[in-house]
Scaffold this motif. Sequence first.
Motif, PDB file in Angstrom:
ATOM      1  N   ALA A  82       0.819  -1.244   0.154  1.00 40.97           N
ATOM      2  CA  ALA A  82      -0.015  -0.373  -0.036  1.00 40.97           C
ATOM      3  C   ALA A  82       0.471   1.347  -0.015  1.00 40.97           C
ATOM      4  O   ALA A  82       0.636   2.227  -0.644  1.00 40.97           O
ATOM      5  CB  ALA A  82      -1.167   0.484   1.819  1.00 40.97           C
ATOM      6  N   HIS A  85       2.158   1.889  -3.796  1.00 35.06           N
ATOM      7  CA  HIS A  85       1.347   2.360  -4.054  1.00 35.06           C
ATOM      8  C   HIS A  85       0.982   3.707  -4.174  1.00 35.06           C
ATOM      9  O   HIS A  85       0.759   4.590  -5.112  1.00 35.06           O
ATOM     10  CB  HIS A  85      -0.219   1.311  -4.125  1.00 35.06           C
ATOM     11  CG  HIS A  85      -0.311   0.159  -5.205  1.00 35.06           C
ATOM     12  ND1 HIS A  85      -0.594   0.476  -6.141  1.00 35.06           N
ATOM     13  CD2 HIS A  85      -0.167  -0.959  -4.853  1.00 35.06           C
ATOM     14  CE1 HIS A  85      -0.637  -1.133  -6.422  1.00 35.06           C
ATOM     15  NE2 HIS A  85      -0.413  -1.555  -5.376  1.00 35.06           N
ATOM     16  N   ILE A 109      -5.362  -0.253  -3.860  1.00 36.53           N
ATOM     17  CA  ILE A 109      -4.517  -0.048  -2.223  1.00 36.53           C
ATOM     18  C   ILE A 109      -5.793  -0.799  -1.710  1.00 36.53           C
ATOM     19  O   ILE A 109      -5.443  -1.822  -1.091  1.00 36.53           O
ATOM     20  CB  ILE A 109      -4.270   1.408  -1.488  1.00 36.53           C
ATOM     21  CG1 ILE A 109      -3.529   1.766  -2.153  1.00 36.53           C
ATOM     22  CG2 ILE A 109      -4.111   1.261  -0.119  1.00 36.53           C
ATOM     23  CD1 ILE A 109      -3.636   3.250  -1.802  1.00 36.53           C
ATOM     24  N   LEU A 113      -4.649  -4.881   0.152  1.00 36.79           N
ATOM     25  CA  LEU A 113      -3.974  -4.656   1.771  1.00 36.79           C
ATOM     26  C   LEU A 113      -4.861  -5.444   2.520  1.00 36.79           C
ATOM     27  O   LEU A 113      -4.409  -6.559   3.354  1.00 36.79           O
ATOM     28  CB  LEU A 113      -4.793  -3.014   2.493  1.00 36.79           C
ATOM     29  CG  LEU A 113      -4.031  -1.669   2.676  1.00 36.79           C
ATOM     30  CD1 LEU A 113      -5.130  -0.411   2.923  1.00 36.79           C
ATOM     31  CD2 LEU A 113      -3.035  -2.341   3.389  1.00 36.79           C
TER      32      LEU A 113
END
Length: 132
Positions: A82, A85, A109, A113
Amino acid sequence: MRGILNIIWLLFGGLWLALGYVLAGIICCLLIVTIPFGIASFRIAGYALWPFGRTVVDRGPVGAFSTLGNIIWLVFAGIWIAIGHVVTAIPMFVSIIGIPLGIANLKMIPVSLMPLGKEIVPSDYYIAGMRR
């Protein structure tokens, strides 16, 4: 328009992102115990390769093993992916052409996750309420 955005995405990072997810999936599948994470990585790789026109939805209530797996994934890989990203989305927002690419990067994301219990579907089907 989606096709053009997908081609631009593919050229400016989507291919490398997808290859990273595929490599993670191969490593997870080699370790046997982490095969569910490998399958999730392959699913995310397909989404990372061609994100425009598709969306991530919940499959429904997940079981205890999926919840536990998501927690393990979050701690060991999800947070780092994440952050990656977010860091790669920031330069994409600099140019006008890159804004949709940055948004697509940020849309990845949630699935990066907690990938277990998620499904990637065409946006048209989800919007029309035709979910399987």
